[in-house]
Structures are given as structure tokens and as C-alpha cells.
Motif scaffolding. Structure first.
Motif, PDB file in Angstrom:
ATOM      1  N   GLU A   1       0.839  -1.216   0.000  1.00  0.00           N
ATOM      2  CA  GLU A   1       0.000   0.000   0.000  1.00  0.00           C
ATOM      3  C   GLU A   1       0.867   1.256   0.000  1.00  0.00           C
ATOM      4  N   SER A   2       2.030   1.167   0.641  1.00  0.00           N
ATOM      5  CA  SER A   2       2.846   2.377   0.762  1.00  0.00           C
ATOM      6  C   SER A   2       3.490   2.773  -0.569  1.00  0.00           C
ATOM      7  N   ILE A   3       3.424   1.893  -1.569  1.00  0.00           N
ATOM      8  CA  ILE A   3       3.965   2.290  -2.874  1.00  0.00           C
ATOM      9  C   ILE A   3       2.846   2.425  -3.917  1.00  0.00           C
ATOM     10  N   ALA A   4       1.596   2.508  -3.429  1.00  0.00           N
ATOM     11  CA  ALA A   4       0.450   2.632  -4.341  1.00  0.00           C
ATOM     12  C   ALA A   4      -0.018   4.081  -4.395  1.00  0.00           C
ATOM     13  N   HIS A   5      -0.344   4.549  -5.586  1.00  0.00           N
ATOM     14  CA  HIS A   5      -0.771   5.942  -5.759  1.00  0.00           C
ATOM     15  C   HIS A   5      -1.951   6.004  -6.706  1.00  0.00           C
ATOM     16  N   SER A   6      -2.827   6.979  -6.465  1.00  0.00           N
ATOM     17  CA  SER A   6      -3.973   7.105  -7.356  1.00  0.00           C
ATOM     18  C   SER A   6      -3.935   8.475  -8.025  1.00  0.00           C
ATOM     19  N   TYR A   7      -4.827   8.660  -9.003  1.00  0.00           N
ATOM     20  CA  TYR A   7      -4.787   9.855  -9.834  1.00  0.00           C
ATOM     21  C   TYR A   7      -5.793  10.920  -9.408  1.00  0.00           C
ATOM     22  N   GLY A   8      -6.395  10.703  -8.226  1.00  0.00           N
ATOM     23  CA  GLY A   8      -7.474  11.583  -7.778  1.00  0.00           C
ATOM     24  C   GLY A   8      -7.087  13.053  -7.726  1.00  0.00           C
ATOM     25  N   THR A   9      -5.936  13.353  -7.137  1.00  0.00           N
ATOM     26  CA  THR A   9      -5.541  14.757  -6.969  1.00  0.00           C
ATOM     27  C   THR A   9      -5.251  15.408  -8.320  1.00  0.00           C
ATOM     28  N   LEU A  10      -4.659  14.650  -9.244  1.00  0.00           N
ATOM     29  CA  LEU A  10      -4.368  15.225 -10.558  1.00  0.00           C
ATOM     30  C   LEU A  10      -5.672  15.674 -11.219  1.00  0.00           C
ATOM     31  N   ALA A  11      -6.722  14.883 -11.027  1.00  0.00           N
ATOM     32  CA  ALA A  11      -8.004  15.238 -11.630  1.00  0.00           C
ATOM     33  C   ALA A  11      -8.655  16.389 -10.858  1.00  0.00           C
ATOM     34  N   SER A  12      -8.735  16.259  -9.515  1.00  0.00           N
ATOM     35  CA  SER A  12      -9.538  17.228  -8.771  1.00  0.00           C
ATOM     36  C   SER A  12      -8.816  18.557  -8.579  1.00  0.00           C
ATOM     37  N   GLU A  13      -7.504  18.529  -8.341  1.00  0.00           N
ATOM     38  CA  GLU A  13      -6.844  19.805  -8.041  1.00  0.00           C
ATOM     39  C   GLU A  13      -6.190  20.457  -9.239  1.00  0.00           C
ATOM     40  N   TYR A  14      -5.867  19.661 -10.229  1.00  0.00           N
ATOM     41  CA  TYR A  14      -5.161  20.245 -11.372  1.00  0.00           C
ATOM     42  C   TYR A  14      -6.026  20.271 -12.629  1.00  0.00           C
ATOM     43  N   GLY A  15      -7.233  19.763 -12.519  1.00  0.00           N
ATOM     44  CA  GLY A  15      -8.140  19.819 -13.667  1.00  0.00           C
ATOM     45  C   GLY A  15      -7.709  18.945 -14.824  1.00  0.00           C
ATOM     46  N   ILE A  16      -6.895  17.930 -14.529  1.00  0.00           N
ATOM     47  CA  ILE A  16      -6.457  17.042 -15.614  1.00  0.00           C
ATOM     48  C   ILE A  16      -7.571  16.023 -15.881  1.00  0.00           C
ATOM     49  N   ASN A  17      -7.815  15.815 -17.164  1.00  0.00           N
ATOM     50  CA  ASN A  17      -8.822  14.855 -17.558  1.00  0.00           C
ATOM     51  C   ASN A  17      -8.152  13.471 -17.570  1.00  0.00           C
ATOM     52  N   VAL A  18      -8.394  12.678 -16.526  1.00  0.00           N
ATOM     53  CA  VAL A  18      -7.716  11.380 -16.433  1.00  0.00           C
ATOM     54  C   VAL A  18      -8.608  10.308 -17.057  1.00  0.00           C
ATOM     55  N   VAL A  19      -8.099   9.649 -18.088  1.00  0.00           N
ATOM     56  CA  VAL A  19      -8.882   8.638 -18.797  1.00  0.00           C
ATOM     57  C   VAL A  19      -8.238   7.278 -18.548  1.00  0.00           C
ATOM     58  N   HIS A  20      -8.972   6.381 -17.891  1.00  0.00           N
ATOM     59  CA  HIS A  20      -8.394   5.062 -17.621  1.00  0.00           C
ATOM     60  C   HIS A  20      -8.653   4.137 -18.800  1.00  0.00           C
ATOM     61  N   ASP A  21      -7.711   4.105 -19.697  1.00  0.00           N
ATOM     62  CA  ASP A  21      -7.862   3.307 -20.910  1.00  0.00           C
ATOM     63  C   ASP A  21      -6.470   3.080 -21.509  1.00  0.00           C
ATOM     64  N   TRP A  22      -6.391   2.170 -22.450  1.00  0.00           N
ATOM     65  CA  TRP A  22      -5.146   1.952 -23.193  1.00  0.00           C
ATOM     66  C   TRP A  22      -5.160   2.774 -24.463  1.00  0.00           C
ATOM     67  N   ALA A  23      -4.046   3.393 -24.804  1.00  0.00           N
ATOM     68  CA  ALA A  23      -3.895   3.971 -26.144  1.00  0.00           C
ATOM     69  C   ALA A  23      -3.510   2.818 -27.060  1.00  0.00           C
ATOM     70  N   VAL A  24      -4.240   2.687 -28.166  1.00  0.00           N
ATOM     71  CA  VAL A  24      -3.953   1.548 -29.054  1.00  0.00           C
ATOM     72  C   VAL A  24      -3.513   1.987 -30.454  1.00  0.00           C
ATOM     73  N   GLY A  25      -3.563   3.278 -30.713  1.00  0.00           N
ATOM     74  CA  GLY A  25      -3.107   3.720 -32.033  1.00  0.00           C
ATOM     75  C   GLY A  25      -2.879   5.219 -32.039  1.00  0.00           C
ATOM     76  N   ILE A  26      -1.930   5.650 -32.883  1.00  0.00           N
ATOM     77  CA  ILE A  26      -1.649   7.073 -33.000  1.00  0.00           C
ATOM     78  C   ILE A  26      -1.607   7.420 -34.481  1.00  0.00           C
ATOM     79  N   ASP A  27      -2.431   8.388 -34.876  1.00  0.00           N
ATOM     80  CA  ASP A  27      -2.397   8.869 -36.253  1.00  0.00           C
ATOM     81  C   ASP A  27      -1.671  10.207 -36.232  1.00  0.00           C
ATOM     82  N   ARG A  28      -0.423  10.195 -36.670  1.00  0.00           N
ATOM     83  CA  ARG A  28       0.405  11.389 -36.537  1.00  0.00           C
ATOM     84  C   ARG A  28      -0.012  12.481 -37.495  1.00  0.00           C
ATOM     85  N   ASP A  29      -0.601  12.120 -38.638  1.00  0.00           N
ATOM     86  CA  ASP A  29      -1.028  13.160 -39.585  1.00  0.00           C
ATOM     87  C   ASP A  29      -2.280  13.864 -39.085  1.00  0.00           C
ATOM     88  N   ALA A  30      -3.227  13.065 -38.597  1.00  0.00           N
ATOM     89  CA  ALA A  30      -4.477  13.657 -38.098  1.00  0.00           C
ATOM     90  C   ALA A  30      -4.304  14.181 -36.674  1.00  0.00           C
TER      91      ALA A  30
END
Ligand SMILES: Cc1cc2nc3c(=O)[nH]c(=O)nc-3n(C[C@H](O)[C@H](O)[C@H](O)COP(=O)(O)OP(=O)(O)OC[C@H]3O[C@@H](n4cnc5c(N)ncnc54)[C@H](O)[C@@H]3O)c2cc1C
Lengths: 421, 237
Positions: free
Chosen positions: A85-114
Motif C-alpha cells: 500500500e505504501s507504494i500505491a498511488h492514485s490519480y485523484g488529486t491530478l483530476a480534482s486539483e489540477y483539472g487534468i482529464n484522467v482517462v483510464h484506458d489503453w492507447a492503441v493507435g496514433i495517427d500522426r497526420d491527423a
């Protein structure tokens, strides 16, 4: 008169422009940054961009797991110095205090032109700048007999979490006088002292619970990070327990059989009770999919951490080929700040200062016996180049080693709050 | 500082044997030092049968590791400095007596410091007569000393740019928590700017022993140190 007329023409142009829709909407909307990977590099970059742009940049962080277990200090968990537990961290503060949109998903492709990222869940994200910090994956076939399907029989525990738990449980279940084997990775790999800190922590645990057990390390390298310090420590704390077989003694000629639980080193087969296979590594697979790798890694420009193949993409941390910095959490965190500054500079025109980097890696060898190695770096056009460095000395007194260990605890607090807020 | 530097140069040109035997006289005037020592004697005893008072006794202080006298309870900061390898020699004692907090930020020695180089030299000459093992005196190796920057009033007067400091600070917050947490690594927020500047220069000049901080401070310019001091000094939560 003239001034008025100019003013009028200017306003007229603006009106015309705003009529020719989407391009201009994109310009007026907040610029978008997508960060892939919420680890040492990605979480830091997302936080710094959001924090320092004060909301002027729209930041999305894509990370599949809800709980990030730091690899750093996962060896200490193995040795009984930390809980999981002491090495576990969650993304709650990044979302609530910094307004970051945290999406729990895998990136599966990148279209560099688009300039889009597609997610396993089906969504697509647009970006003006993309930051990739996906960490490492393993090179297929690196250790004959092992592939990712064998990771339960022979764990790597080189991504922290369930793998760390599994390896620890296997060590605890070893019969008295049993054998723990490690297959160490070739350079370059994540955390150069990591495997050897792990050996120390495993030895620490076995010395207490299973003092006649043996540790064999098959290593494809002739020497390793902080070697003199580790070997001194092993002799001091765990005399006769650790048999390190370097490449000069056939340690590189190794294969495993996960079904039979055997390891064959330089032709000699040994039955083992636990086998920790740490295969050769490469950049997280998404880099390959984006087509920004050369060999196993993604080359970057050290001034900004931009990919050498696409200036709209910045790559951080373990996945990069940048020059002299070791692949560590500290390095990834340091690179993230340089990238964050460059991204803000590019998207908002904010001030950009010269890139500076540093790294320090602490390792724990035994109770209160901490050592460290570190350096500072600067960007040149070719690479990130080492400026200055230091390493703990052999024969240091116990008080200094204890202070060093205590520092590492402070650093852990520091870096994790720097990553997750 | 200038006078002190001249002293070191003088020591450096003495033949080896003479340096090893460096006597109190080569440091300063021990007789004058006796008088100056009255500023210390309320807290420190020295000489035969000296015991610890508010501060530890100072017999054999030359060559002793900082915070290492057994039985005396030092501050956390002094103990850490000693663990890091701070050893009392002519140079480090001079820096400590000039401004105790420059060398050891959290020291319990509440003493403003001796601003005159001559006073420090003389009091150290006096203390030197109670340190009887010349072989243990690290200043016997003048070549080992680093003299990079002298901390002049001009350097202390630089007004730091907090915006630049904010960028530079991101390199520090990997270790030093910006909320002031201090387990294992000391807090560096809300310090008076001058204390911060002198501490950073003490690392830069390698008077403070810590290798990480020597390295970090070593590549910061005077302006950058001032910028950091301004930023961290103002960091409000
Ligand atoms: C045993 C061990 C001990 C270590 N000890 C230390 C230490 O003491 N000090 C130190 O500085 N470093 C240490 N390290 C190294 C450190 O953990 C890594 O260098 C650091 O985590 C690298 O950061 P990163 O951002 O590149 O990758 P990571 O921190 O691994 O983060 C990558 C993230 O990306 C996510 N991801 C991957 N692919 C995708 C995708 N396609 N879509 C979305 N998300 C994705 C992953 O889920 C992961 O969370 C240690 C490592 C190990 C294994």
C-alpha cells in the motif's frame, strides 16, 4: 485618419477569418495536450503542464490502471521494508486539483497526420502536442524458454504491483535451503542498480527466514551499476549466499524452462525454486505503433524531449534513447519538467529556459545500509550529456549509510508528491 | 575572507613538513584569541578537565568530525552534517564561526558569528593549542582545498527573479517537498533569502560536505541561487 483606416481593415480581416470556421475555432479553443502513461514521466508532465499553464492548456492523461505502484521501492517491499500500500498511488488529486482529464484506458493507435490517439475503449482524442511516457516492454525471445505467458511461473516483477506480490509470495514459500535464481537483463534497461538491489533485498529476507537458501544470478554483463558497493555489501551482510555469474563466466549463455523450473547457465542445468527472469527491454509498444522508434527505443532531442521523428510528440523516461541518463524514475521526472516547459513555450509562448537534468538513484543493501549514485546533465544537439557525478564510496561508516537510506525515504515522498500532487 | 585566503596561500607555499606541523602561530595570534574566546566561553569550555556546557567542550576540535563528541546531544542538523562527512578543519571552522547557519542551517548554536576574519583566525589559533594531534589536521593538505567563489556582499545583494526560480525549483522538488515536509531530506521552503543563499554557496564551495547538494549547487550561477532563494522564500501554500 490612416490609423482609423488600418484599424478598420484589421477588424474586417478578423471578421472574414472567423467566418471561415473550423481552423479558427481550433485556434481559439484551449490547446490540447494528451499524455500517454501515468508513471514517473507522464504524471509529472501532466501535472506540470496543468499547474504552470493555469488552465490555459487542456490536459488529458491516458493510463489504464487506477492504481500506480511505483517500481521504485518495490524492492524494499520485497525485503519487508515497505508495504505494498505504501507504494500505491492514485490519480485523484491530478483530476480534482489540477483539472487534468484522467482517462483510464489503453492507447492503441496514433495517427500522426491527423494528430489523434485512439483508445481501446473506442474513443479518439485530438492533440496539439502528444507526450508519450509508456515505460518499457520486454523483447520477445530475449531469454530462451521464457515469454510473457510464463510470467506467473517465472515473474519479472519489473513492472510493480501484482508481479511484485507474486514474486514475494514465491520467495516466502521457498523450501528451507532452496534456490532463488535471477536472470539479469542486458544494457540498456530500466533502473541499472534495480536487479542488484533486488538481490540484496531477497538475501535480506532469506537470511532471516531461510538462512541456508542460495541465490544465483545469471548476468549477460561483465559488470554492473554500483558493483563494488553491492559486492562489498553482500560480503558484509549475506556472506556466502549470493553467487553472481557474470558474462565472463558464462552468465550470458542462459535459458529457462518454466514448466520444469530449471535454469541452464553455460550448459549446466539447475533446478530452482524461484526464478526471477528480467528480460531485455524496449520502449513501451505504443512507441513502435506510432512509428517513432529506431531499434528498441525512441530517439529524442534533449533540448525539448521531442521525438526526432515527429516534433508534435515528446517522449519521456524509459522509452527514450536520449544519451547519458540512466532509465530511472528520477530521470523520467526530470525530463518531464523540461518537456512541460517546452510544450508550454510552443503552445502558449511562455518563457523557455535552457534544459537541465539530474538523476540520483539510491539503493538499499541491508538494514540502514543505503548507497547512492547520481549525476547532472545538459542537452547538446547530439544528446543529453553528463556534466558531473558522484557515487557512494566503499567502506563508508554506518552513520553515513543510514543517513543515505533516510534520504531515500525523503526522496520517495518528494518525487511521488511531485508526480501525483 | 580575503585575509583568510591569503593565509591559505601562505600555508600552501610552506614546505610539506612545516605544513604538517602547522602551529597555532601560523593560523593567527593565540594570545589575542584568548580574549575573543570570552565570547564562546559562556557555552564552551576548553582545556584540562573541560566538560560539556551548553555547547560541547572544544578540546581536540581540529580533525574531529562535526557533531561527533560522544555524550553531547547535538542538533539534528549538526548530526546530519557530521554523518555526511563534515570534519572540523581550519577552513570549515572558519566558515562555521563566520556564520554558523551558513554551514549548518539548523544548528543549535545561537551565536551570530564573528564577522572579522582576524578575530576568527585568532580564536582558531587559540583553539589550535588545545588540539594536539597535528597528523589529524586535515588542513595539512592545502592542495585538497577548493576555492571557487568567495561569498562577497555583491553576491548577497543580488535580487533573485522568482519566475526563473520557479523553473529552477522543479529540479529541487524531486527531493525537497514543496509543502515543507522534511523526513529524510530537510525542508527548504520559507527560509530567509540570505540563509538560503549562504547555504547554497557553502555547498557550491564544498564547505558543506553533501555530494548531491555539492553537485546541484555546483552548477548554479550566483543569479540562479538568488532566484531560487527568492522563489522558495516566498512559496506560500
Ligand atoms: C525494481 C525496480 C526498482 C527501481 N528503483 C528505482 C529507484 O530507486 N529510483 C528511480 O529513480 N527509479 C527506479 N526504478 C525505475 C523507474 O521505475 C522507471 O525508470 C520509471 O518508472 C520510468 O518512468 P516512465 O514514465 O518511463 O514509465 P512508467 O513509470 O513505467 O510509466 C509508464 C506508464 O504507462 C502506462 N502505459 C504503457 N503503455 C500504455 C498505453 N499504450 N496506453 C496508456 N498507458 C500506457 C503504464 O500503465 C504505466 O503506468 C526502478 C525500477 C524497478 C523495476
Amino acid at each position: 485618419m490612416t490609423i482609423n483606416r488600418r484599424g478598420f481593415i484589421g477588424a474586417g480581416l478578423a471578421v472574414t477569418a472567423s467566418l471561415s470556421a473550423p481552423a479558427v475555432f481550433a485556434q481559439n479553443a484551449r490547446p490540447k495536450v494528451v499524455v500517454i502513461g501515468g508513471g514517473a514521466g507522464g504524471a509529472t508532465a501532466a501535472r506540470y503542464i496543468a499547474k504552470d499553464s493555469k488552465g490555459a492548456i487542456d490536459v488529458t492523461l491516458v493510463e489504464p490502471t487506477r492504481t500506480y505502484y511505483t517500481c521504485f521501492f518495490s524492492n524494499l517491499y520485497m525485503g519487508g521494508f515497505r508495504t505494498l500500500e505504501s507504494i500505491a498511488h492514485s490519480y485523484g488529486t491530478l483530476a480534482s486539483e489540477y483539472g487534468i482529464n484522467v482517462v483510464h484506458d489503453w492507447a492503441v493507435g496514433i495517427d500522426r497526420d491527423a494528430r489523434t490517439v485512439s483508445l481501446a475503449g473506442g474513443n479518439t482524442l485530438n492533440y496539439d502536442r502528444l507526450i508519450l511516457s509508456p515505460g518499457i516492454d520486454f523483447v520477445d525471445g530475449a531469454v530462451p524458454g521464457w515469454d510473457i505467458n510464463a510470467q506467473n511461473a517465472m515473474p519479472h516483477a519489473y513492472k510493480a504491483g501484482s508481479q511484485s506480490e507474486l514474486l514475494k509470495a514465491q520467495i516466502e514459500a521457498m523450501p528451507q535451503g532452496g534456490t532463488f535464481a535471477m536472470v539479469a537483463p542486458p544494457n540498456p534497461y530500466r533502473c541499472p542498480p534495480g536487479p542488484y538491489e533486488r538481490v540484496s533485498m531477497v538475501a535480506h529476507m532469506l537470511k532471516r527466514d531461510n538462512p541456508t537458501a542460495k541465490i544465483i544470478v545469471a548476468d549477460p554483463k561483465p559488470k554492473f551499476s554500483k558493483m563494488a558497493l553491492f559486492q562489498e555489501g553482500w560480503a558484509n551482510h549475506y556472506e556466502g549466499m549470493v553467487d553472481w555469474i557474470g558474462s565472463d563466466f558464462g552468465g550470458g549463455n542462459v535459458s529457462v524452462n518454466p514448466d520444469a523450473m530449471t535454469v541452464t547457465i553455460d550448459g549446466e542445468e539447475t533446478k530452482v525454486d524461484v526464478c526471477n527472469v528480467i528480460p531485455a527491454m524496449k520502449a513501451g509498444r505504443i512507441c513502435e505503433m506510432a512509428g517513432i522508434t529506431e531499434g528498441n527505443w525512441a530517439p529524442v532531442n534533449g533540448h525539448t524531449m521531442q521525438s526526432r521523428m515527429d516534433e508534435n510528440i515528446h517522449v519521456l523516461g524509459d522509452a527514450t534513447n536520449q544519451g547519458d541518463m540512466p532509465k530511472s524514475g528520477f530521470s523520467a521526472n526530470s525530463q518531464a519538467k523540461v518537456a512541460a516547459m517546452a510544450v508550454r513555450g510552443a503552445l502558449l509562448g511562455s518563457k523557455v529556459f535552457p534544459a537541465k537534468f539530474s538523476n540520483t538513484c539510491w539503493s538499499l543493501i541491508g538494514t540502514d545500509d543505503g548507497v547512492k549514485v547520481g549525476a547532472t546533465y545538459a542537452a547538446t544537439d547530439e544528446k543529453i550529456a553528463k556534466v558531473d557525478g558522484f557515487i557512494s564510496a566503499t567502506g563508508e561508516d554506518a552513520a553515513l549509510r543510514k543517513t543515505t537510506y533516510e534520504e531515500s525515504i525523503g526522496w520517495y515522498e518528494g518525487i511521488t508528491s511531485d508526480m501525483f500532487g | 575572507m580575503t585575509r583568510f585566503f591569503a593565509l591559505l596561500v601562505a600555508a600552501a607555499i610552506l614546505p610539506w613538513a612545516a605544513v604538517a606541523e602547522e602551529t597555532a602561530d601560523a593560523i593567527g595570534d593565540p594570545t589575542r584569541g584568548t580574549k575573543i574566546y570570552s565570547k564562546c566561553s559562556g557555552c564552551h569550555l576548553v582545556g584540562p578537565n573541560a566538560t560539556d556546557r551548553i555547547g560541547p567542550h572544544l578540546n581536540g576540535i581540529f580533525g574531529r568530525a562535526a557533531g561527533a563528541h560522544e555524550g553531547y546531544r547535538y542538533s539534528k542538523s549538526m548530526t546530519r552534517a557530521g554523518n555526511d562527512g563534515l570534519v572540523w578543519d581550519l577552513e570549515t571552522l572558519d566558515a562555521y564561526l563566520e556564520n554558523p547557519r551558513a554551514l549548518v542551517s539548523g544548528t543549535r548554536m545561537s551565536f551570530r558569528g564573528l564577522k572579522q576574519a582576524q578575530d576568527r583566525a585568532d580564536v582558531l589559533a587559540y583553539l589550535r593549542t588545545y588540539s594536539d594531534n597535528p597528523a589529524n589536521i586535515p588542513e595539512a593538505e592545502p592542495t585538497a582545498r577548493k576555492h571557487e567563489v568567495e561569498l562577497t556582499p555583491e553576491i548577497l545583494a543580488i535580487v533573485g527573479d522568482p519566475e526563473y526560480g520557479e523553473y529552477l525549483s522543479s529540479e529541487c522538488t524531486t527531493c525537497h517537498q514543496s509543502d515543507g515536509g522534511d523526513d529524510g531530506i530537510p525542508s527548504i521552503v520559507y527560509w530567509p533569502e540570505e540563509d538560503f543563499v549562504v547555504a547554497m554557496h557553502a555547498y557550491k564551495r564544498k564547505l558543506r560536505p553533501h555530494p548531491v547538494m555539492q553537485m546541484m549547487a555546483g552548477r548554479l550561477s550566483d543569479e540562479e541561487i538568488a532566484a531560487l532563494a527568492a522563489y522558495f522564500g516566498r512559496l506560500a501554500n
